[in-house]
Structure formats: structure tokens, C-alpha cells
Motif scaffolding. Sequence first.
Motif, mmCIF file in Angstrom:
data_model
loop_
_atom_site.group_PDB
_atom_site.id
_atom_site.type_symbol
_atom_site.label_atom_id
_atom_site.label_comp_id
_atom_site.label_asym_id
_atom_site.label_seq_id
_atom_site.Cartn_x
_atom_site.Cartn_y
_atom_site.Cartn_z
ATOM 1 N N PHE A 44 -5.467 -7.069 -5.424
ATOM 2 C CA PHE A 44 -5.666 -6.502 -4.139
ATOM 3 C C PHE A 44 -6.272 -7.914 -3.023
ATOM 4 O O PHE A 44 -6.813 -8.951 -3.664
ATOM 5 C CB PHE A 44 -7.004 -5.845 -3.965
ATOM 6 C CG PHE A 44 -6.720 -4.306 -4.506
ATOM 7 C CD1 PHE A 44 -6.330 -3.386 -3.893
ATOM 8 C CD2 PHE A 44 -6.833 -4.423 -6.111
ATOM 9 C CE1 PHE A 44 -6.088 -2.200 -4.296
ATOM 10 C CE2 PHE A 44 -6.506 -3.158 -6.611
ATOM 11 C CZ PHE A 44 -6.300 -1.858 -5.826
ATOM 12 N N ALA A 70 -10.934 -6.280 -5.092
ATOM 13 C CA ALA A 70 -11.296 -4.684 -5.277
ATOM 14 C C ALA A 70 -11.871 -4.433 -6.744
ATOM 15 O O ALA A 70 -11.420 -3.753 -7.436
ATOM 16 C CB ALA A 70 -10.282 -3.755 -4.835
ATOM 17 N N ALA A 80 -0.925 7.837 -6.043
ATOM 18 C CA ALA A 80 -1.556 6.794 -6.373
ATOM 19 C C ALA A 80 -2.438 6.968 -7.740
ATOM 20 O O ALA A 80 -2.622 5.880 -8.496
ATOM 21 C CB ALA A 80 -2.750 6.441 -5.128
ATOM 22 N N SER A 81 -2.584 7.918 -8.131
ATOM 23 C CA SER A 81 -3.515 8.218 -9.153
ATOM 24 C C SER A 81 -2.388 8.357 -10.550
ATOM 25 O O SER A 81 -2.865 8.046 -11.701
ATOM 26 C CB SER A 81 -4.067 9.433 -9.265
ATOM 27 O OG SER A 81 -3.176 10.599 -9.155
ATOM 28 N N ASN A 139 0.819 -1.279 -0.029
ATOM 29 C CA ASN A 139 -0.154 0.177 0.097
ATOM 30 C C ASN A 139 0.670 1.445 0.097
ATOM 31 O O ASN A 139 0.416 2.291 -0.574
ATOM 32 C CB ASN A 139 -0.755 -0.015 1.191
ATOM 33 C CG ASN A 139 -2.277 -0.994 1.032
ATOM 34 O OD1 ASN A 139 -2.463 -1.368 -0.136
ATOM 35 N ND2 ASN A 139 -2.859 -1.430 2.030
ATOM 36 N N LEU A 171 -1.205 4.400 -1.396
ATOM 37 C CA LEU A 171 -2.344 4.387 -0.623
ATOM 38 C C LEU A 171 -2.036 4.814 0.950
ATOM 39 O O LEU A 171 -2.922 5.225 1.707
ATOM 40 C CB LEU A 171 -3.231 3.069 -0.702
ATOM 41 C CG LEU A 171 -4.013 2.577 -1.946
ATOM 42 C CD1 LEU A 171 -4.549 1.259 -1.805
ATOM 43 C CD2 LEU A 171 -4.662 3.659 -2.464
ATOM 44 N N TYR A 172 -0.956 4.397 1.347
ATOM 45 C CA TYR A 172 -0.577 4.826 2.780
ATOM 46 C C TYR A 172 0.590 5.734 2.377
ATOM 47 O O TYR A 172 1.541 5.430 1.417
ATOM 48 C CB TYR A 172 -0.037 3.387 3.594
ATOM 49 C CG TYR A 172 -1.311 2.725 4.026
ATOM 50 C CD1 TYR A 172 -2.601 3.050 3.818
ATOM 51 C CD2 TYR A 172 -1.024 1.472 4.483
ATOM 52 C CE1 TYR A 172 -3.502 2.205 4.265
ATOM 53 C CE2 TYR A 172 -2.019 0.445 4.813
ATOM 54 C CZ TYR A 172 -3.118 0.928 4.821
ATOM 55 O OH TYR A 172 -4.406 0.188 5.075
ATOM 56 N N SER A 180 1.964 1.673 -3.391
ATOM 57 C CA SER A 180 0.846 2.010 -4.226
ATOM 58 C C SER A 180 0.270 3.636 -4.011
ATOM 59 O O SER A 180 -0.493 4.153 -4.883
ATOM 60 C CB SER A 180 -0.520 1.291 -4.191
ATOM 61 O OG SER A 180 -0.164 -0.267 -3.870
ATOM 62 N N LEU A 185 0.273 5.916 -10.651
ATOM 63 C CA LEU A 185 0.828 4.672 -10.480
ATOM 64 C C LEU A 185 1.069 4.078 -11.949
ATOM 65 O O LEU A 185 1.809 3.489 -12.350
ATOM 66 C CB LEU A 185 -0.067 3.792 -9.247
ATOM 67 C CG LEU A 185 0.864 2.737 -8.669
ATOM 68 C CD1 LEU A 185 2.177 3.226 -7.929
ATOM 69 C CD2 LEU A 185 -0.076 1.675 -8.006
ATOM 70 N N ALA A 186 -0.078 3.873 -12.477
ATOM 71 C CA ALA A 186 -0.378 2.979 -13.593
ATOM 72 C C ALA A 186 0.586 3.764 -14.783
ATOM 73 O O ALA A 186 1.073 2.832 -15.541
ATOM 74 C CB ALA A 186 -1.917 3.052 -14.244
#
Lengths: 283, 299, 346
Positions: free
Chosen positions: A112, A116, A100-101, A75, A80-81, A78, A103-104
Motif C-alpha cells: 500500500f 496499511a 477483494a476478499s 485499487n 477496492l474500487y 484489488s 484476491l489472495a
Amino acid sequence: MSTTVVRLAAAGDAPGSGVFSVAAATTSAPALALDGICLSFGGIRALRDISFDVAPGEIRAIIGPNGAGKSSLVNVISGLYRADAGTVQIAGQAFARMPASRLAKIGVARTFQNLALFPGLTAAQNIASGLAFRRRSGLLAQVLGLSAARSESAREDEEVREIAAFLGIGGVLDRLVSTLPYGVQKQVDLARALVAEPNLLMLDEPMAGLTVTEKAEMAAHIRAVRDRTGLAIILIEHDIGVVMELSDRIAVLDHGVKIADGTPVEIRRDPEVIRAYLGAEAA
Amino acid sequence: MMDSPELLFAVEVAVGGLLSGVMYALVAIGFVLIYKTSGVLNFAQGAMVLFAALTFVSLVERQVPFWAAIAVTLVIMAGLGFAIERTVLRPLSNRSPMTLFMATLGLSYVIEGAAQLIWGTQVHRLDLGVSNAPFEVGGIFISTFDLVAAAIAAAMVSVLTLFFRYTRTGLSFRAVADDTFAAIAVGLRLGRIQGTVWTAAGVVALVAGLLWGARLGVQFSLSLVVLKALPVLVLGGFDSIVGAIVAGLVIGATEKLAEVYLGPFVGGGIESWFAYAVALVVLLVRPSGLFGKKLVERY
Amino acid sequence: MSLSADVPVAPPRVNLRALGLLALLAVAVLVVPVIASPYVIEAILLPFLALSLAGLGLNLLTGYGGQVSLGSAAFMAVGAFAAYNFQLRLGVSLPLAIVLAAATAAAIGVVFGLPSLRLRGFYLAVSTLAAQFFVQWALTKFSWFSNDSASGVVAAPRLTVASLDLDAPQGRYLFALTLVVGITFLVHRIVGSRAGVNLIAVRDDETAAKVIGVPVLRTKLVAFAISSAIIGVAGVIWAYAYLRTVEPAGFNLDRSFQVLFIIIIGGLATIRGAFLGAALIVVFPLLLARTSSFAFEGLVDAGVLKLVERVVLGLVIILFLIAEPNGLSAILGRATARLRAVLRRG
Ligand SMILES: Nc1ncnc2c1ncn2[C@@H]1O[C@H](COP(=O)(O)OP(=O)(O)O)[C@@H](O)[C@H]1O
Ligand SMILES: [Mg+2]
């Protein structure tokens, strides 16, 4: 789509020509490098000074008991954290906080631990969502059905079909994903990550809850993906047998601390690991 | 400084605002109780306030003695709360919070309509026997009624606090609020606890209904206090009683000050949205309100 | 090319659903204006069309996008007042005024949608009330919006498009129908597009959507914009074609709830749900009034009737949520499936 497998196999022979893009295997830079990552939740120190790297084309396992911090680590990578300290380096770019946005776009995809997926979408739509990051046609073009938008989504559909056929889920593409069996949903989750052709793939317990046959199938897919495309994989998994067999190197976490790191053979012999983690099984 | 009349006036406005903030908090607390156990934003809380006040007034007008009317209304409200929990919330127990919220929206229509069908639509005066005469403290005037209302609200919060600290049911309520799954696992009877909480929310609605009813008259528009309580609720955080009180005070004071000092420049009447604007600004910085539990999803 | 009788010809593949819709449309355009009385048009069809469109707009945001809004009526008001003022002050034609009104509603929708980038769930739902109260306040407070009319109520301009006079009930009906059909088709295209898929992805799992690269922020804001624009046009129909006055009063919180109820009853995240829900919401009070005047012969006064209506409506909402969360749309779906099965067997 029997042609898919052929194409994927061909891609393995000649890196760079397949449907998956190939990680920068020619450069020696790691696909991922973590340096001094710390993370805590209130009083719980989930990660303590974790340094860790993944080489291109490597399957890198992270093991450890429940609550060890494995998912937290993924995370953090990613975005997220947010880590309290430390840096994440991906493809030569260092981040104190992963966006995070983006990442791709950086070439990282993940699955996940607790699925998810988007239950209101079909399997095909779920998988196609993995391509949203590189989509060029805007809403207006899509609504008006301009040819650029149409050919883009035709191309996406083709890629979705290829991945699905590769993972053996081509028959369920038009089903709502929420109506699929758990094992198939796990494959859809993997397909959604793979379709983006990442350089780094993070799999958080991809085999949890699967039957023995499904596990074997999943393991085969993971290995095939790596062999044919050369992407780097982080694999979190509890099944030690699978981990030992699949991975090139294994990191062991316990209570947020990395207690060992090495090849399967080294890990199997490591006294610390035997005591902390393998102990129960060894005894 | 204290003798500057402008400053005195400002203080007076602020104090008046704080006191009406307590009244907002009073309604908001009813929401918090239910949110903490059921995870529901109970939009029908305003309708319950109306129902309570209307029932009480109608009983008093039918020559029922004051305390008897209170007792009867209390029983009715408790029954209503319990019935809601059984017939609406329980059949929806494993559905999304948003579905539950929409159900309470429907519920508010039912209760509002039923209250007026039963007791009529005319406006009732509600006299609690508290004088509304202002009195002076250090040069500023304070409404007696507002002060009494604040005292009653404070008493209610204390009772609730004691209840949750020291009674079995109260403690199990806190366990449920902290972790529903764990609470179920250790065998707390969720149904009874939620029934109790809905009952308590009914009682809180009665107190709020009496105080607001005495202030505004008892009529349909009483159920609109819910719209006053919502910004207080989001500002404080849905799951914090302390938050509801602090936010009530903050909104009460800023709203009154804005009305006096900002209102004239924009044509007045800003109290319909000002509280929402304040809440929004704070929410943009703290998305779970001032005291709300931060929502962290686990992946 | 001639086909001899003994050559087997594959039956033309017809899309039954599209055919049904076409038939429905033909009836709505060709038959209804001829047979419907002015009463039916003004009391039933016009509010039905306006509310269907508002429901459609909200369904895009709430049903497909998962962002609950309690402020729909505000955007209806923005649409109505914007169209009025564009016509009044810039002298633009009605079609252009509608486009500009939709754009205005979209812009204001984006402003009030900004909190959605930070807030979730109830926190967002409550914050959408800010739009409701602020817009209503502004339109009442600043008489400029209603051209300084003393009552705050202004007559809507005559409905004319080019040289076509649409002011009669039939004309207003066709005007509303055209807008509704056109926009419904657009919404159909949107929800079927990749952008529509993104919207559902954001609704179902926002975090996962973000991590895999779905443009969450843009998706949300675009949803707010399009939804508000559609609801704004619904407001234009409401004011111009149905009420024929432009006034803030009717665009209150109850109207916002009404639009929300429409999509709950009709079916979240469906296109036809908005129409089914609106039909029920419009027809149900009329039926209730008819029934009561028939059964009690005027013993029930209008006030009581309103309250009964409120109670029953609330009960209907609760009942649907408990028993049929997918709304009338799901009921219709089952019914047609059964019918098709019977037809196939028979
Ligand atoms: N979002 C969160 N909020 C609070 N604590 C968390 C959160 N995520 C993880 N933790 C805690 O961090 C520790 C590590 O959890 P996790 O990374 O999920 O472990 P693993 O995946 O190895 O089982 C645990 O103690 C867990 O309770
Ligand atoms: Mg984990």
C-alpha cells in the motif's frame, strides 16, 4: 537464517522448487489483462478506458504525476474500487468486479502507498497475516492446540522467518510493527505480500519516503524476487531512474489516460511522455 | 376517501408522529453540529438537554423572570459547551473518534450527576404558556403544543442555516466540516470555530430542553431523549442537518403508526426499539444513512 | 542420575508471570473462601467476578476486535434467562444449562452482529443499542421468559452441580471462580491464536486485512459469537450467584455502559484489564460510601451519594482517556517493570 538466500537462489535455478510458487511461466496467458477500465469519482474521471497487460515474470511499471490514477488502477485490480466499465482478467478468469476478499486466493498480493500494516501486531504477526487466506485449521483446533494447527503455524512461522531473512528484517520480527522505522515498515509490508507466494505482486510506491540506501536495497529485493520466482510485478514509482532500471515495460498515465506504453527505451523517447511527464526533468 | 374514519385516524396518528419527529430532530441537530466540526458523536448531548432544562426551570422557580431565565441559561449553556471543548475535547484532539465518543459518554455521567446535585432530583413542571389543547383541521386533531414546538424547531433550523450561509464564523464552520486539513492550511482558527460550535450545541440543547421539558416534565429521564435522537441521527447520517430533519419525520411517523397498528399484536411498548429497527433496515442498504457523506477510504 | 555438588547446574527457567498467576489462583481457591466473610463474597467478590467476565467478553469484541458494542447487558440478560429456562423447561443440569445459555447468547450475538458486516464506527455502535432495547423489551413483555411470574422477577434455582450444593456464599464464589478461570484461560488461548491475530488485524485495518485474505466477515461474526457467549455466562453468574434472582431490570443500558467503562479503565485489548477495571468499578462505590459516612457521619444521603458516584465515575473515565488510554493494565505493567528492575539490581 542464512540458508534462506541459498534456497531462494536455488529456486531461481530450478523454477518451481522454491518457497515461492512460480507463476505460470510456461503458458503464454498474461498474468493480468485490463480491458477498457473506466472509473470516476463524482466529476473526476480517475481512469479513462485503460487497457493494460502484464506478462508472467515481467516487472511492469506505471508512472505518472500525482493524481494520474495509478493507485486507483491498483485499487480497481484489488477490488477496492469498482470500475464503471471494463474487465479485469487474472489467470484466465475475467471479472467485472474483483472480489477483494478472494484476491489472495487468486494469487494476487499488494502493498500500500500509505502503509496499511496492523500497528497492534508484531512484524512477524503482520507478515503471517499474509498467509491467513490459505490457513486450514479452525479456531477450535487452534485454541485446543491440536497437532494439525500447531504444525500449520510452525510451518507458517518458518515461512515468515525465511521471507524476513531474505528481506533483511529477521532481527525485528518480534517487535510491534508500529515501533519500527518507516523504511523497515515498508519492508514488512512487502514481506506480508511476498509470503503469500503470489503470481502477481502490486507495489504502490514501495520506495516513497525511503533513503537512498533503503531505495537501492528495496530495488534489489524487487529484482531478486522476480528473478528467483518469476512472478509478475506491477510497480508504481516516482523515481524515474529506478523505474527505467528495473522495469521491462512502462505504462504512463496522465489525468486518467494512458498516454504511452512501452519499453524504457521507447518511453524515454516518446514525445508525449517527455511533454507531459518527463518534460520538467528533461528541460 | 377523506371521510373514512379509519383513514382520518391514520392521518391523525401520522401527523402526530411527524410532529414528535420534529422534536427528535431537534435533539439530533445538536449532535450533527458537533459531529460536522469535531467528528465526535457527542453522547453528552442528552445530558446537556437535561442540564439546560433543569437550570431554566430552577431559575424560574426562584422567581427569575422568564426571559431573564432564558438569557442566563443561554449564557450558562454556552459556557458549558465552551468549557467542554476546552477541557475534554482539546486534550483528546488527535485521538480516535471512538475515544472521543467514550469521553462524551463519561461526560454525560458528569453533567447528569452535576445537574441533579446542583438543582436536586425532584420532578419540575415546566410551563411555557403554550396550551396543549388539540384543535381540528379538516377532521383531524392536532396538538397546539406540538405545532408550536415544530414551529420553534423550524425557526431554529432557519436561524442555523442563515448563520452558516451568511456569517463569517458560519462559513468557516462549513469549511472545517468539508475538509479539516484544508481549513487548517488556509489558516482558519479551528479552536475558535469548535468553541463556537459547542456553544451553538449548548443553545440547541436549551431549545430542545425547554420543549421536551414542557412535554415530559423536567427530570433525569429527560437526558434519555438522547436515545430517541440516536436512531434519527444514524438514519439521517451523522453529518447532515437535512438528514436529521427528514429522519426525525420518518421515524416519528413510522414509530407512531407502528405503535398503533403493530403494537397491539406484540404487546405494546415497542417504541423503545422500533426506531432502531427502522434505522437498521435503512442502514443495511445505505451504511452512511440517508444523507450522510459516504465514507471512502483511500488506499 | 546423581548430581555432584561441583557440577554447575543451569537454574531451572521459570516463567515468573505464570508462577505469579498460579500463586494468585491458589490464594483465590484455597485462602479466600476460608478468610473472606460472606459480606465480602456477596458484596464484592461475586459482582467482581461477574463483571470481570463480562468485561473480558466485551474486550474480545471491542478491545481486540475494534467493534464497539453498547449492548453488553442484553447478552448478560440472554444468558441468565436462557439458563433459567433451559433448567426450568428441559430440566437440564446446571452445567449443561450454562453451555446452552452460552450457545443461545452466541446465536443472538451473531444476529445482532450481522450489521457489523456493513456498518462501521458510530453507525455500528448505535445499532448495537438495538440489541439492548429489543432484548430488554422482549424479556419484560413476554412473561413466558420469567415463567409468568407476576413481578417479572424469579428466584434463581439452587446452585447445585452433580451432588455438590454450592448455595452458600463460599460455594457460589467457587462456582463463579471456576467459570471465570476456565473462560479466562480459553480467552487467553484465543487471543494468542492465529484467529486472535486476525481479530486485531481486522480492528487495525479492515480493508487491508480483507485484501490480503484475512477472512474478515467470519472473524467479525465469530468475535460477536464468542464475546456474546462469554457475556452470557457472566449474566448467569450475575443472576445465579450474585443476585440469586433472574430479572430483566438490572440488565439495562447503564449496565452496558458499566461493562464498557470497565474495559476503558482497565485497559482495552488486555485480559487483565477486565479484572482490574471490574475491581475498580465494584470497589469504588463502596469506598466512596465508606469515606462519606466516615467524613460526614451520615449527613450525605444515599441519593446524593449516587449522584456523586456518577460524577466521579464520569470524571475517572475522562481522566483515563486523556492521561492513560491504556488503562490500569498499563499502570500495572509499568509498576511491575520497575519492581523487576529494582529486584534485579538489588
Ligand atoms: N476514494 C476516492 N474518492 C474520491 N476521489 C478519489 C479517490 N481515490 C482517488 N481519487 C481521485 O482520483 C484521482 C486519481 O487518484 P490516484 O489514483 O490516487 O492517483 P495517483 O496514485 O496516480 O497519485 C485523483 O484526482 C484523486 O483525487
Ligand atoms: Mg497513488
